[in-house]
Write an enzyme that holds these catalytic residues in place. Structure first.
Site, short mmCIF file in Angstrom:
data_model
loop_
_atom_site.label_atom_id
_atom_site.label_comp_id
_atom_site.label_asym_id
_atom_site.label_seq_id
_atom_site.Cartn_x
_atom_site.Cartn_y
_atom_site.Cartn_z
N ASP A 114 15.00 2.87 4.07
CA ASP A 114 14.01 2.13 3.28
C ASP A 114 14.64 1.47 2.05
O ASP A 114 14.43 0.28 1.79
CB ASP A 114 12.88 3.07 2.81
CG ASP A 114 11.97 3.51 3.95
OD1 ASP A 114 12.35 3.30 5.12
OD2 ASP A 114 10.89 4.06 3.67
N ALA A 149 10.77 0.21 -2.52
CA ALA A 149 10.70 -1.10 -3.18
C ALA A 149 10.53 -0.93 -4.69
O ALA A 149 11.15 -1.65 -5.49
CB ALA A 149 9.55 -1.91 -2.58
N GLY A 171 7.37 1.28 3.06
CA GLY A 171 8.51 1.39 2.13
C GLY A 171 8.16 1.08 0.69
O GLY A 171 9.00 0.57 -0.07
N SER A 172 6.94 1.45 0.28
CA SER A 172 6.52 1.12 -1.08
C SER A 172 7.36 1.85 -2.14
O SER A 172 7.79 1.25 -3.12
CB SER A 172 5.02 1.41 -1.23
OG SER A 172 4.77 2.37 -2.19
N SER A 173 7.65 3.13 -1.92
CA SER A 173 8.40 3.87 -2.95
C SER A 173 9.82 3.31 -3.10
O SER A 173 10.34 3.17 -4.22
CB SER A 173 8.45 5.36 -2.64
OG SER A 173 9.17 5.60 -1.45
N GLY A 233 3.83 3.66 5.25
CA GLY A 233 4.96 3.37 6.14
C GLY A 233 5.63 2.05 5.87
O GLY A 233 6.49 1.62 6.64
N PRO A 237 0.84 -1.20 0.00
CA PRO A 237 0.00 0.00 0.00
C PRO A 237 0.88 1.25 0.00
O PRO A 237 1.93 1.26 0.66
CB PRO A 237 -0.78 -0.10 1.32
CG PRO A 237 -0.02 -1.06 2.18
CD PRO A 237 0.75 -1.96 1.25
C1 MEV Z 1 11.23 5.80 7.13
O1 MEV Z 1 10.37 4.77 6.68
C2 MEV Z 1 10.63 6.63 8.18
C3 MEV Z 1 11.43 7.81 8.68
O2 MEV Z 1 12.38 7.38 9.65
C4 MEV Z 1 12.10 8.61 7.58
C5 MEV Z 1 13.44 8.07 7.10
O3 MEV Z 1 14.10 7.28 7.78
O4 MEV Z 1 13.83 8.49 6.01
C6 MEV Z 1 10.45 8.72 9.39
#
Ligand code: MEV
Length: 321
Positions: free
Chosen positions: A152, A111, A107-109, A105, A101
């Site tokens: 990510d 991936a 990590g779609s972008s 949160g 989705p």
């Molecule tokens: C990453 O998924 C979430 C954050 O820690 C931003 C980052 O690490 O770039 C908020």
């Protein structure tokens, strides 16, 4: 090597501990998850390169020398960067399908970027160099998120479970048999950039207070690693709850996250926290075993949330042919 097609997939992630403070150079722990983005590339006789990514944009097939929708700018960047390296630039059609989705949160972008970068590397005949792919994906992430930590794209590239600090990574051998995680999507979409920006503004206003929160999170991260390794469920759960309180003090909580945590706690979760940038997105809950899981899933679905169980600590980018 003449490659006519390429197909690689890359995983999403959960941040188990340390989101936000990781942006300021503190350590964090992340695991790759079973949901993936897959990019398939085929050579074409057409003069124009194209990408179709139905989960990212409803714009249909995008031709890369035409007007690009903002959501695809990072993909255009990846293509330009890798094509520039190639002596002969082969034309292609790419299709990217993601199970992740967006803006949740997970990590779609990252991936999507890692799967596209790897597929293109392979398609152009380059030997796969994961360090280099990770760097290109990081630059793409910067286009989307402003000042990301790089966690990510790194976990998506290398997979497993990692301790990440300023780009340095160490794989953590998690004793997975002890853990039962549930991921719950609040279905409140938010973008990482604005959450990171909001924390930065608070940091500028209250540097001592926010630095202290980062320090406290960092201690939790280090302790969590020891406990993840030995499979100390109770302690990991306790640390998740503690990390959640600190994330709330950073201002990245949300009413729906609180509601999900309440349900998970009523269903006897040992620990819960938001994962990723917060302000919505997903929550992870830790359970002792799968005994309560079906009941928990039902309770969450009844309230309109999207709970799911997926593998944790999965393989990074891989050839999917
Ligand atoms: C990453 O998924 C979430 C954050 O820690 C931003 C980052 O690490 O770039 C908020």
């Amino acid at each position: 090597m003449n490659v006519e097609s390429a197909s690689f997939s890359a995983p999403g992630k959960v941040i188990l501990f340390g989101e936000h403070s990781v942006v300021y150079g503190y350590p964090a722990v992340a695991s790759a998850i079973g949901l993936r983005a897959k990019c398939s590339i085929l050579s074409t006789s057409s003069e124009q390169n194209s990408i179709i990514a139905p989960n990212l944009t409803s714009s249909g097939k995008i031709f890369l020398n035409s007007k690009i929708p903002p959501k695809m700018k990072s993909l255009e960047f990846i293509v330009q960067k890798i094509q520039k390296k190639a002596e002969i630039q082969k034309n292609f059609e790419a299709e990217i399908i993601s199970e992740l989705p967006i803006s949740s949160g997970l990590g779609s972008s990252a991936a999507v970027s890692v799967s596209l970068a790897t597929s293109l590397y392979n398609f152009q005949g380059f030997e796969l160099n994961l360090e280099e792919i990770n760097k290109v994906a990081y630059e793409a992430e910067r286009i989307i998120h402003g000042t990301p930590s790089g966690i990510d794209n790194t976990i998506s590239t290398f997979g497993g479970s990692i301790r990440f600090e300023k780009g340095d990574i160490k794989q953590i051998p998690i004793n997975l048999s002890s853990f039962c995680f549930i991921i719950v999507n609040s279905l409140i979409q938010r973008d990482t950039k604005s959450q990171v920006y909001a924390v930065r503004e608070r940091y500028k206003k209250h540097p001592d207070q926010i630095s202290q929160i980062f320090e406290d999170i960092s201690e939790i991260v280090e302790e969590s690693i020891k406990n993840l390794k030995v499979g100390d469920l109770e302690r990991v759960g306790y640390l998740m709850n503690k990390n959640q309180i600190l994330l709330e003090s950073l201002g990245v909580g949300h009413k729906q996250i609180e509601k999900i945590i309440k349900i998970l706690t009523e269903q006897k979760a040992i620990g819960c926290k938001l994962t990723g940038a917060g302000g919505g997105g997903c929550v992870i809950g830790l359970f002792e075993d799968e005994k309560n899981i079906n009941r928990t899933i039902e309770a969450l679905q009844q309230e309109g949330y999207q709970p799911f169980i997926t593998e944790i600590s999965t393989q990074g980018v891989r050839n999917d042919r």
